[in-house]
Design a protein around this motif. Structure first.
Motif, PDB file in Angstrom:
ATOM      1  N   ARG A   9       0.814  -1.217   0.000  1.00  0.00           N
ATOM      2  CA  ARG A   9       0.000   0.000   0.000  1.00  0.00           C
ATOM      3  C   ARG A   9       0.846   1.265   0.000  1.00  0.00           C
ATOM      4  N   LEU A  10       2.139   1.105  -0.029  1.00  0.00           N
ATOM      5  CA  LEU A  10       3.012   2.271  -0.043  1.00  0.00           C
ATOM      6  C   LEU A  10       2.882   3.007  -1.369  1.00  0.00           C
ATOM      7  N   THR A  11       2.981   4.326  -1.285  1.00  0.00           N
ATOM      8  CA  THR A  11       2.955   5.164  -2.481  1.00  0.00           C
ATOM      9  C   THR A  11       4.242   5.974  -2.555  1.00  0.00           C
ATOM     10  N   VAL A  12       4.405   6.663  -3.650  1.00  0.00           N
ATOM     11  CA  VAL A  12       5.561   7.541  -3.825  1.00  0.00           C
ATOM     12  C   VAL A  12       5.619   8.566  -2.689  1.00  0.00           C
ATOM     13  N   ALA A  13       4.474   9.026  -2.221  1.00  0.00           N
ATOM     14  CA  ALA A  13       4.448  10.001  -1.120  1.00  0.00           C
ATOM     15  C   ALA A  13       5.165   9.467   0.118  1.00  0.00           C
ATOM     16  N   ASP A  14       5.140   8.155   0.338  1.00  0.00           N
ATOM     17  CA  ASP A  14       5.813   7.558   1.495  1.00  0.00           C
ATOM     18  C   ASP A  14       7.335   7.606   1.374  1.00  0.00           C
ATOM     19  N   ALA A  15       7.843   7.706   0.156  1.00  0.00           N
ATOM     20  CA  ALA A  15       9.289   7.703  -0.082  1.00  0.00           C
ATOM     21  C   ALA A  15       9.830   9.081  -0.432  1.00  0.00           C
ATOM     22  N   LEU A  16       8.982  10.078  -0.438  1.00  0.00           N
ATOM     23  CA  LEU A  16       9.340  11.426  -0.874  1.00  0.00           C
ATOM     24  C   LEU A  16      10.437  12.038  -0.006  1.00  0.00           C
ATOM     25  N   GLU A  17      11.423  12.613  -0.667  1.00  0.00           N
ATOM     26  CA  GLU A  17      12.509  13.328   0.003  1.00  0.00           C
ATOM     27  C   GLU A  17      12.591  14.721  -0.589  1.00  0.00           C
ATOM     28  N   SER A  18      12.979  15.688   0.217  1.00  0.00           N
ATOM     29  CA  SER A  18      13.143  17.041  -0.313  1.00  0.00           C
ATOM     30  C   SER A  18      14.513  17.168  -0.975  1.00  0.00           C
ATOM     31  N   HIS A  19      14.595  18.094  -1.900  1.00  0.00           N
ATOM     32  CA  HIS A  19      15.876  18.402  -2.538  1.00  0.00           C
ATOM     33  C   HIS A  19      15.874  19.889  -2.834  1.00  0.00           C
ATOM     34  N   HIS A  20      16.851  20.584  -2.324  1.00  0.00           N
ATOM     35  CA  HIS A  20      16.841  22.035  -2.377  1.00  0.00           C
ATOM     36  C   HIS A  20      17.647  22.644  -3.510  1.00  0.00           C
ATOM     37  N   PHE A  21      18.435  21.864  -4.200  1.00  0.00           N
ATOM     38  CA  PHE A  21      19.283  22.423  -5.246  1.00  0.00           C
ATOM     39  C   PHE A  21      18.562  22.370  -6.585  1.00  0.00           C
ATOM     40  N   GLN A  22      18.204  23.571  -7.054  1.00  0.00           N
ATOM     41  CA  GLN A  22      17.450  23.702  -8.292  1.00  0.00           C
ATOM     42  C   GLN A  22      18.082  24.787  -9.148  1.00  0.00           C
ATOM     43  N   ILE A  23      17.749  24.734 -10.436  1.00  0.00           N
ATOM     44  CA  ILE A  23      18.247  25.733 -11.370  1.00  0.00           C
ATOM     45  C   ILE A  23      17.186  25.944 -12.435  1.00  0.00           C
ATOM     46  N   THR A  24      17.115  27.140 -12.974  1.00  0.00           N
ATOM     47  CA  THR A  24      16.154  27.387 -14.045  1.00  0.00           C
ATOM     48  C   THR A  24      16.779  27.009 -15.380  1.00  0.00           C
ATOM     49  N   GLU A  25      15.918  26.623 -16.321  1.00  0.00           N
ATOM     50  CA  GLU A  25      16.386  26.131 -17.615  1.00  0.00           C
ATOM     51  C   GLU A  25      17.102  27.191 -18.441  1.00  0.00           C
ATOM     52  N   ASP A  26      16.928  28.464 -18.104  1.00  0.00           N
ATOM     53  CA  ASP A  26      17.590  29.516 -18.874  1.00  0.00           C
ATOM     54  C   ASP A  26      18.976  29.886 -18.339  1.00  0.00           C
ATOM     55  N   ARG A  27      19.372  29.319 -17.201  1.00  0.00           N
ATOM     56  CA  ARG A  27      20.739  29.538 -16.690  1.00  0.00           C
ATOM     57  C   ARG A  27      21.726  28.772 -17.564  1.00  0.00           C
ATOM     58  N   THR A  28      22.973  29.129 -17.510  1.00  0.00           N
ATOM     59  CA  THR A  28      23.955  28.479 -18.382  1.00  0.00           C
ATOM     60  C   THR A  28      24.477  27.179 -17.790  1.00  0.00           C
ATOM     61  N   VAL A  29      25.002  26.351 -18.663  1.00  0.00           N
ATOM     62  CA  VAL A  29      25.610  25.090 -18.248  1.00  0.00           C
ATOM     63  C   VAL A  29      26.788  25.376 -17.314  1.00  0.00           C
ATOM     64  N   GLY A  30      27.533  26.435 -17.600  1.00  0.00           N
ATOM     65  CA  GLY A  30      28.648  26.814 -16.735  1.00  0.00           C
ATOM     66  C   GLY A  30      28.188  27.112 -15.315  1.00  0.00           C
ATOM     67  N   HIS A  31      27.079  27.824 -15.189  1.00  0.00           N
ATOM     68  CA  HIS A  31      26.538  28.124 -13.861  1.00  0.00           C
ATOM     69  C   HIS A  31      26.090  26.835 -13.172  1.00  0.00           C
ATOM     70  N   ASP A  33      27.220  23.847 -13.627  1.00  0.00           N
ATOM     71  CA  ASP A  33      28.417  23.105 -13.243  1.00  0.00           C
ATOM     72  C   ASP A  33      29.035  23.682 -11.967  1.00  0.00           C
ATOM     73  N   GLU A  34      29.037  25.006 -11.852  1.00  0.00           N
ATOM     74  CA  GLU A  34      29.551  25.644 -10.639  1.00  0.00           C
ATOM     75  C   GLU A  34      28.732  25.242  -9.414  1.00  0.00           C
ATOM     76  N   VAL A  35      27.408  25.215  -9.562  1.00  0.00           N
ATOM     77  CA  VAL A  35      26.537  24.845  -8.437  1.00  0.00           C
ATOM     78  C   VAL A  35      26.750  23.376  -8.066  1.00  0.00           C
ATOM     79  N   LEU A  36      26.790  22.518  -9.081  1.00  0.00           N
ATOM     80  CA  LEU A  36      27.003  21.090  -8.828  1.00  0.00           C
ATOM     81  C   LEU A  36      28.294  20.844  -8.055  1.00  0.00           C
TER      82      LEU A  36
END
Length: 138
Positions: A9-31, A33-36
């Motif tokens: 009866r487990l769902t994806v909601a039971d396994a959900l984890e937060s992740h705070h590192f995000q980037i917008t699609e219009d930022r550059t690959v260089g940026h 890579d720096e964040v990563l």
């Protein structure tokens, strides 16, 4: 006494984890890579200009770009993991199968409007599904 769902009866909601590192699609690959590298994270979640989940970018997705092109190329132009994404009510066993078929170690989870709720990881899914019935963690 606390009641726990059985593994069937487990769902994806039971396994959900937060992740705070995000980037917008219009930022550059260089940026990206720096964040990563600076944050020492294996992936970034990619959002579109409206804030909806666009996908997931790993270091392997930034590797093909040398320095002169990485500052000109938007993240949205890279070969990054794109949808479909998991949703909270999806059965966890089915999500595990989908992740196995698609060779995913991390899968973004979105709401009905495409906004990011978090991620599920193959390790967390496997751990929850391996628990004896009635012993699922919350």
């Amino acid at each position: 006494m606390t009641s726990y769902p059985t593994t069937d009866r487990l769902t994806v909601a039971d396994a959900l984890e937060s992740h705070h590192f995000q980037i917008t699609e219009d930022r550059t690959v260089g940026h990206a890579d720096e964040v990563l590298r600076g944050a020492h994270v294996p992936y970034l979640l990619v959002r579109d200009h409206d804030g909806r989940c666009e996908g997931l970018l790993t270091r392997a997705g930034t590797d093909p770009f040398d320095s002169r092109y990485s500052e000109q190329t938007p993240v949205g132009a890279t070969a990054h993991q794109r949808g479909p994404f998991a949703w909270p009510a999806l059965g966890l066993a089915l999500a595990a199968l989908a992740m196995e078929i698609r060779h995913l170690t991390v899968w973004p989870v979105t709401d009905d409007d495409g906004y990011l709720l978090g991620v599920i990881t193959a390790a967390r899914v496997a751990a929850l599904l391996a628990l004896p019935p009635g012993r699922a963690e919350h």
